[in-house]
Design an enzyme around this catalytic site. Structure first.
Site, PDB file in Angstrom:
ATOM      1  CG  HIS A 365      -1.919  -1.047   1.294  1.00  0.00           C
ATOM      2  ND1 HIS A 365      -3.200  -0.891   0.828  1.00  0.00           N
ATOM      3  CD2 HIS A 365      -1.831  -2.320   1.742  1.00  0.00           C
ATOM      4  CE1 HIS A 365      -3.869  -2.019   1.028  1.00  0.00           C
ATOM      5  NE2 HIS A 365      -3.061  -2.886   1.568  1.00  0.00           N
ATOM      6  CE  LYS A 547      -6.026  14.104   0.490  1.00  0.00           C
ATOM      7  NZ  LYS A 547      -5.885  13.146  -0.617  1.00  0.00           N
ATOM      8  NE  ARG A 548      -2.643   9.957  10.041  1.00  0.00           N
ATOM      9  CZ  ARG A 548      -2.284   9.130  11.043  1.00  0.00           C
ATOM     10  NH1 ARG A 548      -3.112   8.207  11.469  1.00  0.00           N
ATOM     11  NH2 ARG A 548      -1.109   9.224  11.627  1.00  0.00           N
ATOM     12  CE  LYS A 553      -1.658  10.713   3.082  1.00  0.00           C
ATOM     13  NZ  LYS A 553      -2.521   9.916   2.195  1.00  0.00           N
ATOM     14  CB  THR A 655      -9.848   5.107  -0.549  1.00  0.00           C
ATOM     15  OG1 THR A 655      -9.257   5.500   0.686  1.00  0.00           O
ATOM     16  CG2 THR A 655      -9.226   3.816  -1.040  1.00  0.00           C
ATOM     17  CE  LYS A 659     -13.573   6.038   1.509  1.00  0.00           C
ATOM     18  NZ  LYS A 659     -12.598   6.084   2.640  1.00  0.00           N
TER      19      LYS A 659
HETATM   20  C1  26W Z   1       5.036   1.053   9.504  1.00  0.00           C
HETATM   21  C2  26W Z   1       4.095   2.182   9.606  1.00  0.00           C
HETATM   22  C3  26W Z   1       3.060   2.152   8.521  1.00  0.00           C
HETATM   23  C4  26W Z   1       1.718   2.037   8.877  1.00  0.00           C
HETATM   24  C5  26W Z   1       0.751   2.047   7.881  1.00  0.00           C
HETATM   25  C6  26W Z   1       3.446   2.244   7.204  1.00  0.00           C
HETATM   26  C7  26W Z   1       2.468   2.250   6.183  1.00  0.00           C
HETATM   27  C8  26W Z   1       1.146   2.143   6.555  1.00  0.00           C
HETATM   28  C9  26W Z   1       0.060   2.119   5.518  1.00  0.00           C
HETATM   29  C10 26W Z   1       0.446   1.275   4.392  1.00  0.00           C
HETATM   30  C11 26W Z   1      -0.193   3.473   5.053  1.00  0.00           C
HETATM   31  C12 26W Z   1      -1.492   3.563   4.288  1.00  0.00           C
HETATM   32  O1  26W Z   1      -2.535   3.676   4.874  1.00  0.00           O
HETATM   33  N1  26W Z   1      -1.359   3.573   2.961  1.00  0.00           N
HETATM   34  C13 26W Z   1      -2.496   3.987   2.171  1.00  0.00           C
HETATM   35  O2  26W Z   1      -3.220   2.823   1.777  1.00  0.00           O
HETATM   36  C14 26W Z   1      -4.399   3.176   1.054  1.00  0.00           C
HETATM   37  C15 26W Z   1      -5.188   1.904   0.787  1.00  0.00           C
HETATM   38  O3  26W Z   1      -4.563   1.139  -0.178  1.00  0.00           O
HETATM   39  C16 26W Z   1      -4.049   3.925  -0.238  1.00  0.00           C
HETATM   40  O4  26W Z   1      -5.231   4.307  -0.885  1.00  0.00           O
HETATM   41  C17 26W Z   1      -3.195   5.153   0.078  1.00  0.00           C
HETATM   42  O5  26W Z   1      -2.751   5.744  -1.132  1.00  0.00           O
HETATM   43  C18 26W Z   1      -1.996   4.755   0.934  1.00  0.00           C
HETATM   44  O6  26W Z   1      -1.263   5.898   1.365  1.00  0.00           O
END
Ligand code: 26W
Length: 811
Positions: A365, A547-548, A553, A655, A659
């Protein structure tokens, strides 16, 4: 024969009277109170139980159908689930919305009152966690036998307070009032080991005995995941850590060392205490790896328990089981299944590896190098000694395969090894690719960049393993529930509500874009949603960035735009302008100071504009606190403009973009993630595109990028950065300005002018309301592809190779 018939269990009635009866008996007998003294919480709990019972009835039939058909199961392993508030969803999926509203009215409450008491289990950070929730919803809606496995954190994502000083974090004890939507299942407890050492098994090359140094218990509780417009009700099983009896040291207790006596127990239960609030930077904390292994160990044992209920031996395991790894967070599952098969079930290594590789699939992701998890070998050695041995053996056999294919290419061996050198790290993404049957990105560009950059060596070795499955969202929560006015108009326009589980039917709206009265009603609904949101003037352009917070971003680019508008209005107050309400919402990881500076800067800019009599009539900045799924459901229906302005090549998919477009917001965005696919489907004339594309952005950095040049050559940019640098918007503004002027990691200054020019086009389009409304309708009409039902159909056909199992109606 349904046992229930045998014992004559009364069916739950479908009529308003029967629902009312059930509600009252739950109020009296389960809640122990009366109509006269029932509080809103009593009514909420009782209503939830009454609705839950109806879903539990479908759940029983689903479990029976799955047991009978002994199907191929999908298991979704995710460290995060952002399930959202449950009541409204379960009222819709159980078809009891109307009769429930009647029933609670008799208790003196309105459904709306009770929905405000509904809890939102914030067991996730952002995109990845919410996607997991949309996907399990669509698996049930598509009758796929599936279980989502996760962790039941006591404390979810922190509650955010926004003040002029920026973000403050507060613990989120989401279930402190209890959670009526979960079923604890202590009988299915599992035992999980940590630390300790391994001992050889006489006569075996590969088998070992692991002697853990610490034991904790994993207790599951599950939440129902009903399908929409079908009978299937699947579950999400969430594990919480419990101290094993052995961990309470009675001798210390009797010696008066009370704290020490319970220390072990506290340590054990800390494992599922809190969600890590980071969503892009791995911190390599030991507790986080303990959480990941805890989730994996409990889930794999539960999966094997369910398999063995209906199947002998191991030959059928990979045929009956597919486990999707939601990013690298549960990747240790590959080594854990090998340990169980080889050490506990005594399978030969090669056979165990064959089964393991065929069972797992991995979804990536992210593209951010700092988000790809790596764990120090020394931590693995201490926490999971047996797993490290297994990973070493997996790696040795893998590198042999690479060597055979690319003889003498030591550099390639070093690049691809699961074990990185200097420092010695376990590369979880490499283990995920080596130990799975399929690897996918979450949007076309993302999957392409994975093959060309981060995982290029693996794509060269195993091209067929790499796939794309573009994300999707649940149209039930984010259109039908969040935007009932628009849903009713769509149903009327299409003459059917089947679009809710067949979203591509929205194409039928295209012809209505030319219908002036339909456009008028479309506008009126958007305006009514804006009135409900009460963020600003409902006739202003509602410009939304939700968004975060992360520098890739580029919320900082949006701030530069706002400051430029502020300057323009002050310089030429008389000029006719598009009144604009800019809404920011989102959380920053508590330790991510650069992101928190941007939040603080926005709060300062908002306050400055608010009290400026010249500017405030035309421009308003709002920043509601504590962005979560429930708030998203309020903001999205009220949005006109959707800000998707990440540096191209950085946002895996997004996502929120889907929406917002499905709710008639028009996107201003870069050629990044799923923006590209949204633009391709809605038509370039219905999308505001700007900026460098992913390859131009990558080359810009390679060819030497000097942000200061943009400052020198663009007067408006200079004015905005000078304002920040002057301290007029606080120290956080100064820090933001200096990082942009010095390094500007995400090329914010390079895209500034293109962005501003594009915002001009936005304002021109806004002036022509009929044109804007046509664009809005066509965005909704052409975004049916972005349903998570389609996403699940793709996974089911191309990765899981699984078939739906229909659940019989309750005749
Ligand atoms: C290790 C810390 C950590 C925690 C969570 C690293 C990475 C993450 C996630 C992968 C971050 C995340 O939420 N990624 C998002 O995933 C969405 C669902 O696929 C995508 O639509 C977003 O573009 C992506 O940033």
């Amino acid at each position: 024969m349904d046992l229930r018939q045998g014992i004559g269990l009364r069916k739950l009635g479908k009529t308003a009277e029967e629902f009312q009866q059930d509600l009252l008996s739950n109020l009296y007998y389960r809640r122990g109170t009366t109509v006269e003294s029932a509080s809103a919480r009593d009514a909420y709990e009782t209503l939830s139980q009454t609705v839950r019972d109806r879903l539990a009835e479908r759940r029983a039939r689903t479990a029976a159908a799955h047991y009978a058909s002994n199907p191929r199961w999908v298991y979704y392993l995710s460290a995060e689930y952002l399930l959202g508030a449950q009541l409204e969803q379960n009222l819709l999926y159980s078809g009891t919305g109307e009769i429930a509203a009647e029933a609670v009215k008799a208790l003196g409450f309105s459904i709306e009152d009770l929905e405000d008491l509904d809890i939102e289990p914030g067991l996730g950070n952002g995109g990845l966690g919410r996607l997991a929730a949309c996907l399990v919803d669509s698996m049930a809606t598509r009758d796929i036998p599936a279980v989502g496995y996760g962790i039941r954190y006591d404390l979810g994502i922190f509650r955010q307070i926004i003040t002029e000083n920026g973000q403050t974090e507060l613990p989120d004890d989401w279930a402190f009032q209890g959670n009526p939507w979960e079923f604890p299942a202590p009988d299915d407890r599992q035992t999980v080991g940590f630390y300790g050492h391994t001992e050889p098994v006489p006569g075996s090359q590969t088998r070992k005995v692991w002697v853990p140094g610490e034991i904790v218990l994993g207790e599951p509780s599950h939440m129902l995941v009903p399908g929409y417009g079908t009978e299937t009700v699947n579950i999400v099983r969430l594990w919480s850590a419990k101290a094993s009896e052995a961990s309470f040291d009675l001798s210390r207790f009797s010696a008066g060392q009370y704290a020490e006596a319970v220390q072990e127990a506290v340590r054990a239960e800390n494992i599922s205490k809190v969600l890590y609030p980071d969503d892009s930077t791995e911190l390599g904390r030991e507790l986080r790896l303990k959480q990941q292994y805890f989730l994996v160990s409990c889930s794999l044992r539960d999966i094997i328990r369910r398999f063995r209920l209906r199947n002998e031996g191991w030959d059928g395991f990979a045929e009956k089981t597919v486990i999707q790894l939601n990013d690298t967070h549960p990747t240790i599952a590959i080594a854990e299944l090998m340990r169980l098969l080889v050490d506990e079930y005594e399978l030969e290594w090669d056979r165990a590896w064959e089964i393991t590789r065929k069972t797992f699939a991995y979804t990536c992701h992210t593209l951010l190098p700092e988000a790809l998890e790596t764990w120090p070998v020394h931590l693995f050695e201490r926490l999971l000694p047996r797993h490290l041995e297994i990973i070493y053996l997996i790696n040795m056999l893998f590198l042999r395969e690479v060597e055979a294919r690319f003889p003498g290419d030591d550099d390639r061996l070093r690049r691809m090894s699961i074990i990185g050198e200097e420092p010695r790290m376990v590369r979880m993404a490499h283990l995920a690719v080596v130990g799975t049957e399929a690897v996918n990105g979450v949007a076309e560009l993302h999957s392409k960049l994975l093959r060309e950059t981060v995982l290029d060596d693996f794509a060269e070795l195993w091209p067929a393993k790499f796939q794309n499955v573009t994300n999707g969202i649940s149209p039930r929560r984010f259109v039908r529930i969040a935007n009932p006015r628009l849903s009713d108009l769509i149903t009327e326009g299409l003459g059917t509500d089947t679009w809710i589980r067949d979203l591509e039917r929205l194409e039928g709206l295209e012809r209505l874009a030319d219908d002036a009265s339909f456009r008028e009603r479309w506008q009126a609904i958007k305006r009514a949603n804006k009135v409900d949101l009460a963020a600003g003037d409902p006739d202003s352009l509602t410009d939304v960035m939700i968004k975060r917070f992360h520098e890739y971003k580029r919320q900082q680019l949006k701030v530069l735009h706002v400051i430029t508008l502020y300057h323009r209005i002050r310089q030429d107050p008389g000029r006719d302008r598009v009144p604009r309400t800019v809404l920011f919402a989102g959380k920053a990881a508590p330790a991510y100071h650069a992101a928190k500076d941007i939040i603080r800067l926005i709060a300062t800019v908002a306050a400055t504009i608010e009290k400026d009599p010249v500017v405030s009539p035309y421009l308003k900045v709002v920043f509601p606190s504590n962005y979560n799924v429930t708030l998203a459901e309020k903001i999205i229906p009220a949005a006109d403009l959707s800000e998707q302005i990440s540096l191209a090549g950085k946002e895996a998919s997004g996502t929120g973009n889907m929406k917002l477009a499905l709710n008639g917001a028009i996107t201003i965005g870069t050629m990044d993630g799923a923006n590209i696919e949204i633009r391709a489907r809605v038509g370039e004339e219905n999308f505001f595109l700007f900026g460098l594309d992913a390859y131009e952005a990558a080359n810009a950095r390679i060819n030497g990028y000097f942000p200061h040049r943009y400052y020198e050559h663009d007067p408006e940019l200079r004015a905005a950065l000078d304002a920040l640098g002057s301290g007029a918007f606080g120290e956080s503004g100064q820090r933001v300005a200096s990082s942009l002027m010095s390094w500007d990691e995400y090329l914010t200054l390079a895209d500034f002018r293109s962005y501003l020019d594009c915002q001009e086009q936005v304002e021109q389009a806004w002036h022509d309301r009929e044109r804007w409304t046509r664009m809005s309708i066509l965005n909704t009409a052409h975004c049916g592809f972005f349903s998570s039902d389609r996403t699940i159909a793709d996974y089911a056909a191309r990765i899981w190779r699984v078939a739906p199992v229909p659940v019989p109606h309750d005749d």
